[in-house]
Design a protein around this motif. Structure first.
Motif, short mmCIF file in Angstrom:
data_model
loop_
_atom_site.label_atom_id
_atom_site.label_comp_id
_atom_site.label_asym_id
_atom_site.label_seq_id
_atom_site.Cartn_x
_atom_site.Cartn_y
_atom_site.Cartn_z
N VAL A 139 0.83 -1.20 0.00
CA VAL A 139 0.00 0.00 0.00
C VAL A 139 0.87 1.25 0.00
O VAL A 139 0.49 2.29 -0.53
CB VAL A 139 -0.93 0.00 1.24
N ILE A 140 2.05 1.15 0.58
CA ILE A 140 2.91 2.32 0.75
C ILE A 140 3.65 2.62 -0.55
O ILE A 140 4.41 1.81 -1.05
CB ILE A 140 3.89 2.09 1.91
N ASN A 141 3.37 3.78 -1.09
CA ASN A 141 4.06 4.25 -2.28
C ASN A 141 4.29 5.75 -2.14
O ASN A 141 3.86 6.36 -1.16
CB ASN A 141 3.26 3.90 -3.55
N ILE A 142 4.96 6.34 -3.09
CA ILE A 142 5.33 7.76 -2.98
C ILE A 142 4.11 8.68 -2.89
O ILE A 142 4.08 9.57 -2.05
CB ILE A 142 6.27 8.17 -4.14
N PRO A 143 3.06 8.50 -3.73
CA PRO A 143 1.89 9.37 -3.56
C PRO A 143 1.22 9.23 -2.19
O PRO A 143 0.80 10.24 -1.62
CB PRO A 143 0.95 8.92 -4.69
N ILE A 144 1.14 8.03 -1.66
CA ILE A 144 0.54 7.84 -0.33
C ILE A 144 1.40 8.54 0.72
O ILE A 144 0.89 9.20 1.64
CB ILE A 144 0.38 6.34 0.00
N MET A 145 2.72 8.41 0.59
CA MET A 145 3.61 9.09 1.54
C MET A 145 3.45 10.60 1.44
O MET A 145 3.51 11.31 2.45
CB MET A 145 5.06 8.67 1.31
N ALA A 146 3.22 11.12 0.21
CA ALA A 146 3.00 12.56 0.04
C ALA A 146 1.70 12.99 0.73
O ALA A 146 1.65 14.06 1.35
CB ALA A 146 2.97 12.92 -1.44
N ILE A 147 0.67 12.18 0.62
CA ILE A 147 -0.60 12.50 1.28
C ILE A 147 -0.40 12.55 2.79
O ILE A 147 -0.80 13.51 3.45
CB ILE A 147 -1.69 11.47 0.92
#
Length: 189
Positions: free
Chosen positions: A133-141
């Motif tokens: 689930v953890i990816n760069i866009p999720i980390m940005a959110i």
């Protein structure tokens, strides 16, 4: 090779910058945070309904098929992030991009929890599956919402850089789609 460069830059730089830019430009208050939670939950609900409807249609029309689960997932989940977030940013502004990113986070969550569970033979859910689930866009959110929650405002130089990189997302997505379309053979179309 060129496809990988566009896709990689789009998903690892441009989309996170749209997310951060929208968080920096939207007034974050209690109502905004409530709407974010609502959009996330509605995204999961909409995706689950889509998967259920896809499952129903697969059972009705493909009774003997061994790929009913795959059909259900393909019909219920969309690729909302690659072009959806930049398009919402262009059409609806920062607030639209923020809610589109939150909706896409719900799609990712559903994909990597319910979707992964449906496709597994042994129906085992472990931490490795959840790490997907953890990816760069999720980390940005997550990073952007934490920054907004504590009312931290980044320096203007950072905001300007993020805004300029975010502005690349929509043209890059359109260019990427154009490159893909031109490489299709007429027999495939």
């Amino acid at each position: 090779m060129i496809y990988f460069m566009y896709d990689s830059f789009q998903m690892n730089v441009a989309i996170p910058c749209i997310i951060l830019s929208s968080i920096f430009h939207v007034e974050m208050n209690e109502n905004t945070f409530k709407m974010i939670v609502l959009v996330f939950c509605l995204s999961i609900l909409i995706n689950l309904i889509g998967i259920g409807f896809g499952w129903l249609l697969a059972v009705v029309f493909y009774r003997q098929s061994t790929i009913k689960r795959e059909l259900a997932l393909l019909s219920g989940l969309g690729n909302t992030g690659f072009i959806g977030i930049p398009l919402c940013a262009v059409l609806l502004g920062p607030e639209g991009a923020l809610y589109a990113a939150i909706f896409d986070a719900g799609v990712d969550f559903t994909t990597w929890t319910v979707g992964a569970f449906m496709l597994q033979r042994n129906k085992f859910f472990d931490i490795q599956t959840f790490k997907s689930v953890i990816n760069i866009p999720i980390m940005a959110i997550v990073a952007g919402l934490v920054i907004a929650y504590f009312h931290f405002k980044p320096p203007l130089l950072v905001i300007n850089l993020v805004d300029q990189l975010a502005a690349l997302a929509a043209p890059l997505a359109m260019f990427y789609i154009g490159v893909l379309v031109t490489t299709l053979r007429s027999s495939k179309v």
